[in-house]
Design an enzyme around this catalytic site. Structure first.
Site, PDB file in Angstrom:
ATOM      1  N   ASP A 107       4.707   5.968   7.298  1.00 38.95           N
ATOM      2  CA  ASP A 107       3.600   6.450   6.457  1.00 38.95           C
ATOM      3  C   ASP A 107       2.658   5.357   5.954  1.00 38.95           C
ATOM      4  OD1 ASP A 107       5.212   5.175   4.660  1.00 38.95           O
ATOM      5  OD2 ASP A 107       5.469   6.885   3.329  1.00 38.95           O
ATOM      6  N   GLU A 108       2.702   4.152   6.515  1.00 34.57           N
ATOM      7  CA  GLU A 108       1.766   3.131   6.046  1.00 34.57           C
ATOM      8  C   GLU A 108       1.433   2.126   7.140  1.00 34.57           C
ATOM      9  OE1 GLU A 108       3.286   0.112   3.210  1.00 34.57           O
ATOM     10  OE2 GLU A 108       5.213   1.102   3.502  1.00 34.57           O
TER      11      GLU A 108
END
Length: 408
Positions: A107-108
DNA sequence: TCTGGGGTCCTAGGACCC
DNA sequence: TCTGGGGTCCTAGGACCC
């Protein structure tokens, strides 16, 4: 544009981080969960919505505890496939924004947007467009920090969460950084922050003001050098594309109930099988196997072994892993094992080691292929598969506990 | 706070080689 | 025979991150 005495480089590294990722996907897909305190996870919380966080609910918290803090919390079963799909869509937008994307986790990512100025606009404009696209095309909130360094960009995205955008201008870097708690520094967790607190050091600015020798005497040489650099906002790391994982592993919490050694061997087989499938799916081979243990008193332990050559064969890894497990048989029973993990490291591409190997790789590629095909067809866990593998390796596999049984 | 599952990086000692 | 200095690999363990 201010006429600064020295022109500093522009802030053009983005750190983009999806907010409460798993929980946000669930709220997107199930409107009745929106605006509610909810969490993703079975026994333990993997991701909590901001409504739940406001009540003190945190990742890794037991669901029972969460209910004490927030009785109306709704917990939902994880849907890992849905999260992988959402992640893929978001990364497509990242890659569409700039070729310089460095994934950090599901998610990053870091994005280097230098050179986009003429084409699209300033980094702030690029970041704004990115956030809009992720919201409109994937339906998820994402926070973006923008700065000259990776470290500062990451701190910035953390500060502006949720659903925020924060640009740290070069002139304002230290004023932004120095009041933050030491925990904001990469590599400072519980242990290090406590060590520093014992010396009266609680903010980044205080770390920056310390002499290097003094700092190193508290936290060690490598860590001291790193913290000092970060505290002065010296971070020369560039955004790097094309990085590959350096190890692949799988682990399983065993709960409190007693496990026979046969059961542990069966669980080990499943772990080895799962990891080897991922290894082969990624066309990679590995040399070092390690087992991770956690005992009833929460102490941890590892044992590792390095093979003479790299392989992806389930049978070969199983042999090595079993040897490590059997060597600790008595201890494992006595100290009550609560977690078993299996990891393969020392990875390389599979095509790099196709020569005949002077070591006894007793695995069978045909068997591995057959097992992988079964797995692709019938899903991830099957007793038949394990039995098949057991027969072929001469390793007697006891009946497995029902893998479909949800954790309690 | 009674504890998931996936990773990364660093350190230190010992073996081994030149 | 005793001994220096440097380098690499392996193993175990610790801390940290999401």
């Amino acid at each position: 544009m201010n006429a600064a005495p020295t022109k500093l480089a522009e802030a053009n590294i983005l750190h983009a981080d999806l907010d409460a990722f798993y929980a946000a996907v669930e709220q997107r897909d199930r409107p009745e969960l929106r605006g509610r305190a909810m969490a993703v996870g079975g026994g333990v919380i993997l991701s909590a919505s901001y409504e739940a966080r406001a009540r003190g609910v945190r990742t890794a918290m037991n669901i029972r505890q969460a209910k004490q803090l927030c009785p109306e919390i709704i917990s939902v079963t994880p849907r890992i496939d849905a999260y992988s799909q959402a992640s893929k869509e978001v990364f497509e937008i990242f890659n569409d924004t700039t070729p310089l994307v460095e994934p950090i986790s599901i998610d990053e990512a870091f994005l280097d947007v230098s050179g986009l100025g003429r084409l699209v606009g300033t980094p702030e404009v690029v970041a704004t467009q990115l956030r809009t696209r992720v919201a409109e095309e994937v339906g998820l909130p994402i926070s973006v920090g923008v700065a000259r360094t990776k470290f500062l960009a990451k701190v910035a995205s953390g500060v502006c969460k949720p659903d925020g955008l924060l640009v740290v201008e070069p002139e304002g870097e230290l004023a932004f950084l120095h009041p933050l708690p030491v925990r904001a520094l990469w590599g400072v967790g519980k242990v290090t922050s406590e060590k520093l607190a014992a010396k009266g050091i609680t903010t980044v600015g205080e770390v920056a003001a310390m002499g290097n020798g003094n700092l190193e005497s508290i936290v060690g040489r490598a860590m001291g050098g790193q913290l000092s650099s970060l505290a002065h906002n010296r971070d020369p790391r560039r955004v790097v594309t094309g990085k590959r994982r350096s190890s692949i592993g799988s682990q399983r919490a065993l709960g409190q109930r007693h496990r026979t050694f046969d059961e542990l061997e069966a669980i080990l087989l499943e772990l080895v099988d799962r990891v080897c499938k991922r290894l082969r799916d990624g066309d990679r081979v590995g040399r070092t196997v390690s087992l991770r243990f956690r005992f009833g008193d929460f102490t941890r332990d590892t044992r590792s072994h390095t093979l003479a050559a790299a392989t992806s064969s389930t049978a070969t890894f199983l042999d090595a892993a079993r040897t490590l497990l059997v060597a600790r048989r008595d201890e494992i029973v006595e100290r009550k094992l609560t977690l078993l993990g299996f990891t393969v490291a020392n990875l390389s591409p599979a095509d790099a080691v196709q020569q005949a190997l002077p070591f006894d790789d007793r695995g069978s590629p045909q068997l591995d292929q057959a097992v992988d095909a079964l797995r692709d067809r019938f899903g991830s866990d099957s007793i038949g598969r394990a039995t098949l593998l057991g027969q072929s390796t001469g390793f007697a596999v006891p009946m497995l506990p029902d893998p479909g049984e949800p954790p309690r």
